[in-house]
Design a protein around this motif. Structure first.
Motif, mmCIF file in Angstrom:
data_model
loop_
_atom_site.group_PDB
_atom_site.id
_atom_site.type_symbol
_atom_site.label_atom_id
_atom_site.label_comp_id
_atom_site.label_asym_id
_atom_site.label_seq_id
_atom_site.Cartn_x
_atom_site.Cartn_y
_atom_site.Cartn_z
ATOM 1 N N CYS A 127 -19.552 29.230 -19.041
ATOM 2 C CA CYS A 127 -19.048 28.487 -17.896
ATOM 3 C C CYS A 127 -20.176 27.620 -17.347
ATOM 4 O O CYS A 127 -21.255 28.116 -17.036
ATOM 5 N N CYS A 177 -20.905 28.761 -13.360
ATOM 6 C CA CYS A 177 -21.529 30.016 -12.927
ATOM 7 C C CYS A 177 -22.312 30.731 -14.018
ATOM 8 O O CYS A 177 -22.928 31.756 -13.779
ATOM 9 N N TYR A 214 -21.130 32.266 -16.632
ATOM 10 C CA TYR A 214 -20.370 33.343 -17.274
ATOM 11 C C TYR A 214 -20.300 33.091 -18.790
ATOM 12 O O TYR A 214 -20.138 31.952 -19.229
ATOM 13 N N CYS A 237 -12.281 29.915 -15.533
ATOM 14 C CA CYS A 237 -13.338 30.906 -15.705
ATOM 15 C C CYS A 237 -12.928 32.191 -14.988
ATOM 16 O O CYS A 237 -12.553 32.159 -13.828
ATOM 17 N N CYS A 246 -15.569 32.553 -11.754
ATOM 18 C CA CYS A 246 -15.577 31.641 -10.606
ATOM 19 C C CYS A 246 -14.271 30.848 -10.452
ATOM 20 O O CYS A 246 -14.079 30.154 -9.447
HETATM 21 ZN ZN LIG Z 1 -17.545 30.310 -13.965
#
Ligand SMILES: [Zn+2]
Length: 421
Positions: A333, A336, A338, A361, A364
């Motif tokens: 992501c 964030c 991820y 995501c 987030c």
């Molecule tokens: Zn994210």
């Protein structure tokens, strides 16, 4: 000069084979895929002139779509060809054409340039619904050599078989006359002389056969054939060197001797060699099963485990099921950080990628997931295998052991150089 196939060669060959497999699955909508083979000694401008002619011929094609596709393919192939001043020393092969990606109307122009690993001495241009791969497939075939002896009481022929190439090396005649002469005392004497002569003939053939075979690089095995009992006498007697005796794969009946007999043996050799390869595959998997069963710590299986051991460089033999395929994706992501791993067939991963833009995501909630890394599972393994001189073996599903590898061990297994912790 003796040459041996290094381990990295076998990986290179495997990769070459795989790209041919991929190309062989491609199909055109109609007769519109171009295959162009340019041998090393061909002038590029001559080939370009031929292609212009072909484009001219193609203007007669009735179907508008096919005509446009063929002409575009010829143009693209010509463009690729113009990048070369002269063909590389092994020649050049270019494939091109519109390939449907996902049903009719989804055609996309695809182009592939291949420099063969060994010289390809054919020149041809084809326009067909598939790519013509036969000359390249012949190169991808195993390069081991086999010795052939066809023998009966009268004559013997020694030949070698390498890939599909047969070479008659030497012929012998026994010089022994026909069976019936006179009766009585002289008949027995005649019989003794005959036996002595036959034995001398076998010895002579044996000596030459031994001399010839020890000079054959990568001699994988020997096949002995003939119409009568001579082949058994020869194979079981003391005429062959011990090491060569252990290499006898098969003793086969033929209808003829001489070169026609060699042809018969060659015709049946594919079947014999396939059997030999299956036997090897069984043994390779059994070696792995032995390590596993005896808990030596030297057995590893499943993609994740084997990959880990490959990265450590401790894999001695890597067994890949011919059914293994697919890609690994790392998705990240952008907002964030991820991360998520994906693993699936190429088809599944393509679908996964195209769905990514509209996926949120899980951490987030933003639609900012993107592919960070994308690897072909087998290529990745082969790269590591090459670095640490790992022996790579592709295992078919033709044997019980091969099916076990597929069904019970996640399609990939390894025997390690030393026990893993
Ligand atoms: Zn994210």
């Amino acid at each position: 000069m003796a040459t041996t196939i290094s381990k990295s060669d076998s990986v290179a060959r495997f990769k070459f084979k795989r790209s041919l497999d991929e190309l062989s699955r491609k199909e055109g909508r109609g007769t519109e895929l171009i295959s162009l083979y340019v041998p090393p000694d061909r002038k590029i401008h001559e080939v370009l002139a031929n292609l212009r002619e072909e484009a001219g011929t193609a203007s007669n094609i009735k179907s508008r779509t096919t005509r446009q596709n063929v002409q575009e393919a010829i143009e693209k192939v010509s463009q690729k060809l113009r990048l070369w001043k002269e063909p590389p020393p092994t020649g050049l092969v270019i494939f091109g054409g519109a390939i449907p990606q996902n049903g009719p109307g989804s055609e996309r122009m695809e182009l592939y340039t291949l420099v063969p690993p060994e010289p390809v001495d054919v020149y041809f241009y084809r326009c067909d619904s598939r790519f013509h791969l036969e000359p390249l497939q012949a190169l991808a075939a195993e390069k081991e050599s086999f010795g052939i002896l066809v023998i009966d009481g009268q004559e013997a022929v020694v030949a070698t078989l390498k890939g599909r190439r047969v070479d008659i090396v030497q012929s012998f005649t026994s010089g022994i006359a026909g069976k019936h002469r006179t009766g009585g005392q002289s008949a027995r004497r005649f019989e003794r002389i005959r036996e002595q002569m036959t034995n001398d003939y076998y010895k002579r053939v044996g000596q030459h056969f031994n001399d010839i075979m020890v000079q054959v690089p990568d001699l994988k095995g020997i096949i002995i054939g003939g119409p009568g009992p001579s082949k058994y006498v020869f194979a079981e007697g003391e005429f062959l060197q011990y090491v060569l005796k252990t290499k006898v794969l098969s003793i086969v009946d033929t209808s003829y001797t001489s070169e026609a007999g060699v042809e018969e043996v060659v015709e049946r050799s594919a079947e014999i060699l396939k059997g030999v390869r299956y036997q090897e595959e069984k043994q390779l998997v059994q070696k792995f099963l032995y390590e596993l069963g005896h808990e030596t710590g030297k057995a590893s299986f499943g993609e994740a485990n084997v990959q880990r051991h490959l990265e450590k460089g401790i894999v001695d033999t890597l067994l890949i099921s011919e059914t293994l395929e697919g890609e690994r994706l790392l998705v990240k992501c952008k907002s964030c950080g991820y991360e998520e791993q994906g693993r699936g067939t190429r088809f599944e991963m393509d679908a996964f990628k195209s769905g990514l833009a509209s996926k949120s995501c899980p951490r987030c909630g933003k639609q900012t997931l993107a592919v960070e890394k994308e690897v072909d599972v087998i290529d990745d393994m082969l790269d590591y295998a090459e670095k640490s001189a790992t022996q790579v073996e592709v295992i078919s599903v033709e044997t019980e052991e091969g099916r076990m590898l597929r069904d019970s061990f996640g399609r990939v297994a390894a025997v390690l150089r030393y026990p893993a912790k």
